[in-house]
Design a protein around this motif. Structure first.
Motif, PDB file in Angstrom:
ATOM      1  N   ASP A  56      46.868  16.837  45.702  1.00 14.81           N
ATOM      2  CA  ASP A  56      47.829  16.705  44.606  1.00 14.81           C
ATOM      3  C   ASP A  56      47.154  16.726  43.232  1.00 14.81           C
ATOM      4  O   ASP A  56      47.827  16.885  42.209  1.00 14.81           O
ATOM      5  CB  ASP A  56      48.691  15.451  44.780  1.00 14.81           C
ATOM      6  N   VAL A  59      48.192  19.546  41.205  1.00 10.73           N
ATOM      7  CA  VAL A  59      49.436  19.469  40.435  1.00 10.73           C
ATOM      8  C   VAL A  59      49.217  18.661  39.152  1.00 10.73           C
ATOM      9  O   VAL A  59      49.660  19.063  38.069  1.00 10.73           O
ATOM     10  CB  VAL A  59      50.564  18.817  41.271  1.00 10.73           C
ATOM     11  N   TYR A  60      48.511  17.535  39.268  1.00 10.67           N
ATOM     12  CA  TYR A  60      48.395  16.635  38.110  1.00 10.67           C
ATOM     13  C   TYR A  60      47.432  17.159  37.040  1.00 10.67           C
ATOM     14  O   TYR A  60      47.749  17.148  35.859  1.00 10.67           O
ATOM     15  CB  TYR A  60      47.943  15.237  38.558  1.00 10.67           C
ATOM     16  N   ARG A  63      48.228  19.730  34.283  1.00 13.56           N
ATOM     17  CA  ARG A  63      49.236  19.237  33.339  1.00 13.56           C
ATOM     18  C   ARG A  63      48.642  18.301  32.292  1.00 13.56           C
ATOM     19  O   ARG A  63      49.358  17.777  31.447  1.00 13.56           O
ATOM     20  CB  ARG A  63      50.393  18.605  34.113  1.00 13.56           C
ATOM     21  N   HIS A 169      50.239  25.955  34.057  1.00 13.43           N
ATOM     22  CA  HIS A 169      50.594  25.090  35.189  1.00 13.43           C
ATOM     23  C   HIS A 169      50.907  25.872  36.457  1.00 13.43           C
ATOM     24  O   HIS A 169      52.031  25.884  36.948  1.00 13.43           O
ATOM     25  CB  HIS A 169      51.750  24.151  34.835  1.00 13.43           C
ATOM     26  N   SER A 170      49.888  26.509  36.976  1.00 13.62           N
ATOM     27  CA  SER A 170      50.004  27.252  38.226  1.00 13.62           C
ATOM     28  C   SER A 170      49.425  26.421  39.364  1.00 13.62           C
ATOM     29  O   SER A 170      48.550  25.591  39.154  1.00 13.62           O
ATOM     30  CB  SER A 170      49.213  28.558  38.095  1.00 13.62           C
ATOM     31  N   LEU A 171      49.942  26.679  40.566  1.00 11.22           N
ATOM     32  CA  LEU A 171      49.343  26.067  41.770  1.00 11.22           C
ATOM     33  C   LEU A 171      48.650  27.143  42.604  1.00 11.22           C
ATOM     34  O   LEU A 171      48.322  26.926  43.770  1.00 11.22           O
ATOM     35  CB  LEU A 171      50.441  25.420  42.617  1.00 11.22           C
TER      36      LEU A 171
END
Lengths: 485, 317
Positions: A56, A59-60, A63, A169-171
């Motif tokens: 995770d 994701v964080y 950002r 903000h890409s994964l």
């Protein structure tokens, strides 16, 4: 020595830097005698990450920032890959390089045209012989350059639409590669987009081919080039830099560091290391963060990031910033394009910096030079993608592990240090490029790189409006949101 | 920075053609330091009218409600006090991004910064300004949620306000503009055939539907990301990774992990919006029984291995 007491000024807020910045200066004889740099925003990402599932972090951490988002992703993915003992596949590495380079190139472009150059169109320069030309071209919002740059930048970021789904903000960037396989047809679209941007750089920024630009190797060759390319935006900057003597602004002689950038077949395009009169290999175990002058508590002495703590304490009386003070072997280092190119041994940057050190002019030249250096590499990486081969490797995340992610963002060296215990993030420490450049003092009372760079700056009668201070601050291309995170 | 990705026309022309005068922008304006502080003073004193206040980033109230975690540079004033003051002057107040709207990513974990949104704290109406607050135009804070926001979500909303064509009817249950939240992210997803037959991706670069295993919330997320694409041809799903429902309050604290579907007894906890559970389970098991081989194979590959019409047994099923 002056007999009158120092004047003190608090300067800020500064825009056209990413995030919040405040600078305290003491002025003697119209010159900055002491500067303290404050990052006035604390959000606590390192605390947020504690206890989360390791993956995770993907994701964080992006950002943290809307402008270095991909750099944060790549650092997190690399730290996780380290923890997993996972190697990316060639396609995944090429795609990651392309996505990271897209962000870094976009940031260099944004910095030059939107953040840095508009200060030369300020009224304070009204009487300069070049004012009208520069004002027409670079005036904030209304200059002709903005009209050229915004569409070119947006079109350039189409590379991320294909390779990464979106920006920021890409994964898409994962420990073992990327989530987005690329077809043969998409390689053509990517290459066409890269060549559109090449055309922008060659027709507008340089009025020359990128290959001719990167062939410049000495100060004399650069001066000769300048004479024949006066209507290019790079040429305009060089003219301003001469007229305003930007080489005399913001000088420092700290060690220069680069984590190395764009790995391909294990070899980075820009090498890892430290420059201090000569090249040294980098030993990241010598990196520590000191909190003597930060509004933080919980560690009595400087610690390596694997053991670092982030506990805010706004009552900490010796503190003046939320930023920690990272040091390499207790030394202040400067990071960014100029450091990257010195460490990599680029002939022009070597010639310029060995002559006069790092300062406003050389920092900007190195950044623009990188645009010309990296874009042709991107064309190569794109062509090397094999659509039928895999794009992403996977492996299980161990319950207890640690990893380090070291990347070069546009503005310099970004590091992530992760410790995983019982399947969750136990500690996550981040040192961003501007944490290095805009750090507060440390336990030895050594000022950070910007604090040093501001010292001695002539601020004249109206010191609060001193545009020189703004040139110096922006020459580092600071990202304050990453700095404290 | 996302708004600078606006295209045809670019961000500044988009504002110009919609009669919007940009008073100040952190990346684009010349005014810095004292020049900017004097602009703020003129707005607060009413000398310069403010039609719309756009806030990006959450409100940092910590530590202990003091706002010291985010001070307005060059002053001794907490940023949250400035925001409150400007909101009183603005005809419309607009929260741009999921941090400014609901608190967003900065509220995750222990929320160390005591972050909140302008009028929400996660799903709870409250935030900095409080549930009943209305701007001079009689509207609550307009929540352009998303992490990030699509540039045209922002520009179109501002343009509607400038054209005096924006009312409460344009807002959804979280005061988000319905111009993009009347859709689900699922709408226009190019993986729809995999979804229909429950042919699911297992690994990060697989082509199949990401709902069953990879954490995708596209069937529940309110946004038009696959209709109004990003950076040319992109979207999260087109990029090969899950929709994490970033336009929703509290997206930052999912039930499980972001990229692994949270299930109970093998069934995803979050089912498609408005689809009854029994029907979903029944349809899913029927679809699974009927999945063509082409989709089964391609779903777990990172490129198309079997083209349409190539397998005889698929036709005969």
């Amino acid at each position: 020595m002056t007999t009158t007491p120092s004047k003190r000024r608090i300067l800020g807020p500064f825009n056209r830097v990413e995030g919040d910045l405040e600078v305290h200066v003491e002025i003697d004889d119209d010159q900055v005698s002491k500067a303290k740099v404050n990052s006035p925003l604390f959000r606590g990402f390192e605390q947020i990450l504690q206890g989360k599932d390791p993956l995770d972090a993907l994701v964080y951490t992006p950002r943290i920032c809307g402008i270095c988002s991909v750099s944060q992703s790549v650092a997190a993915a690399q730290a996780l890959a380290g923890a997993q003992g996972l190697q990316s596949c060639p396609n995944g590495q090429l795609a990651t390089n392309l996505i990271l380079a897209t962000e870094n190139m976009a940031d260099h472009l944004t910095h030059f045209y939107l953040f840095f150059m508009p200060d030369f169109a300020r009224q304070v320069y009204l009487n300069k012989k070049w004012f009208e030309q520069i004002n027409t071209r670079f005036k904030a919002q209304t200059g002709t350059a903005t009209k050229d740059v915004l569409p070119a930048r947006a079109a350039w970021l189409h590379l991320t639409g294909i390779l990464a789904g979106k920006w920021p903000h890409s994964l898409a960037i994962q420990p073992g590669g990327t989530t987005r396989s690329i077809t043969a047809k998409e390689k053509i679209t990517l290459l066409t987009t890269i060549r559109c941007f090449r055309q922008f750089l060659e027709e507008i920024l340089f009025t020359d081919t990128l290959e001719q630009v990167t062939a410049i190797k000495t100060e004399d060759e650069l001066a000769a080039w300048q004479q024949t390319h006066q209507t290019s935006d790079f040429g305009r900057f060089l003219m301003l830099a001469d007229d305003l003597d930007l080489a005399s602004l913001g000088g420092t002689d700290n060690a220069l560091m680069s984590y190395g950038a764009y790995h391909n077949n294990q070899e980075p395009l820009f090498k890892t290391g430290v420059w201090q009169q000569k090249y040294y290999t980098l030993d990241t175990s010598l990196i520590t963060e000191d909190i003597t002058h930060s509004w933080l508590k919980g560690q009595s002495k400087a610690r390596h990031p694997f053991y670092g703590k982030t506990q805010p304490d706004s009552d900490e009386s010796s503190g003046y910033s939320w930023c920690k003070a990272p040091r390499l072997n207790q030394q202040v280092v400067e990071v960014g394009a100029v450091a990257r190119q010195m460490v990599n041994g680029n002939p022009l940057i070597q010639a310029l910096v060995s002559q006069s050190g790092t300062h406003v002019k050389n920092r900007v030249i190195a950044r623009l030079f990188e645009l010309a250096l990296v874009l042709p590499e991107m064309e190569q990486w794109c062509q090397q993608i094999q659509p039928k081969e895999p794009f992403c490797m996977t492996s299980k995340m161990p319950d207890d592990a640690q990893g380090i992610g070291l990347v070069e963002a546009a503005r310099g060296s970004l590091g992530h240090w992760i410790k995983i215990e019982e399947g969750r993030i136990f500690n996550y420490q981040i040192i961003a490029p501007t944490t290095w450049n805009f750090s507060p003092r440390d336990t030895l009372n050594q000022p950070g790189a910007l604090e040093q760079a501001l010292q001695g700056t002539f601020v004249g009668d109206d010191e609060t409006a001193s545009v020189a201070i703004q040139h110096i601050i922006r020459s580092f291309d600071p990202c304050m949101v990453c700095t404290v995170h | 920075m996302s708004v600078l990705n606006a295209e045809t026309p670019d961000f500044l022309n988009s504002l110009k053609f919609n009669n919007i005068n940009l008073l100040w922008h952190p990346s684009l304006s010349e005014a810095s330091a004292d020049e900017f502080l004097s602009l703020l003073e003129n707005i607060e004193s009413g000398t310069i009218p403010l039609d719309a206040l756009c806030l990006e980033g959450s409100v940092m109230r910590g530590p202990n409600g003091t706002g010291r975690f985010h001070m307005l540079s060059g002053t001794k004033r907490p940023m949250m006090r400035l925001i409150e003051s400007l909101a009183q002057k603005a005809r419309y107040t607009v929260a741009v991004g999921s941090c400014a709207t609901f608190g967003g990513i900065t509220m995750a974990g222990s929320n160390p910064g005591e972050a909140c949104g302008l009028q929400y704290e996660g799903q709870q109406p409250s935030g900095l300004l409080g549930e009943s607050w209305k701007s001079e135009a009689g509207l609550p804070v307009i929540n352009i949620a998303g992490c990030p926001t699509h540039p045209s979500w922002v520009i179109e909303t501002l343009a509607q306000m400038a054209a005096a064509d924006f009312s409460k009817d344009n807002l959804d249950n979280y005061n988000r503009p319905r111009s993009y939240t009347d859709h689900l992210v699922h709408h226009g997803c190019p993986r729809n055939e995999y979804y229909e037959f429950k042919a699911s991706a297992e690994q990060p670069s697989d082509q199949g539907c990401m709902m069953e295993h990879r954490g995708c919330l596209g069937t529940q997320a309110r946004a038009d990301c696959n209709i109004r694409l990003w950076n040319g041809e992109g979207s999260c799903l087109r990029g090969g990774y899950a929709c994490i429902n970033c336009t929703a309050p509290e997206f930052e604290e999912p039930d499980g992990n972001f990229t692994e579907t949270h299930k109970v007894a093998g069934i995803p906890v979050g089912l498609p919006t408005d689809v009854p559970k029994a029907w979903f389970v029944a349809l899913a098991s029927l679809a699974k029984a009927a999945t063509p081989k082409r989709l089964k194979v391609n779903a777990v590959s990172d490129h198309i291995r079997i083209v349409p019409g190539a397998i005889e047994e698929d036709k005969e099923q």
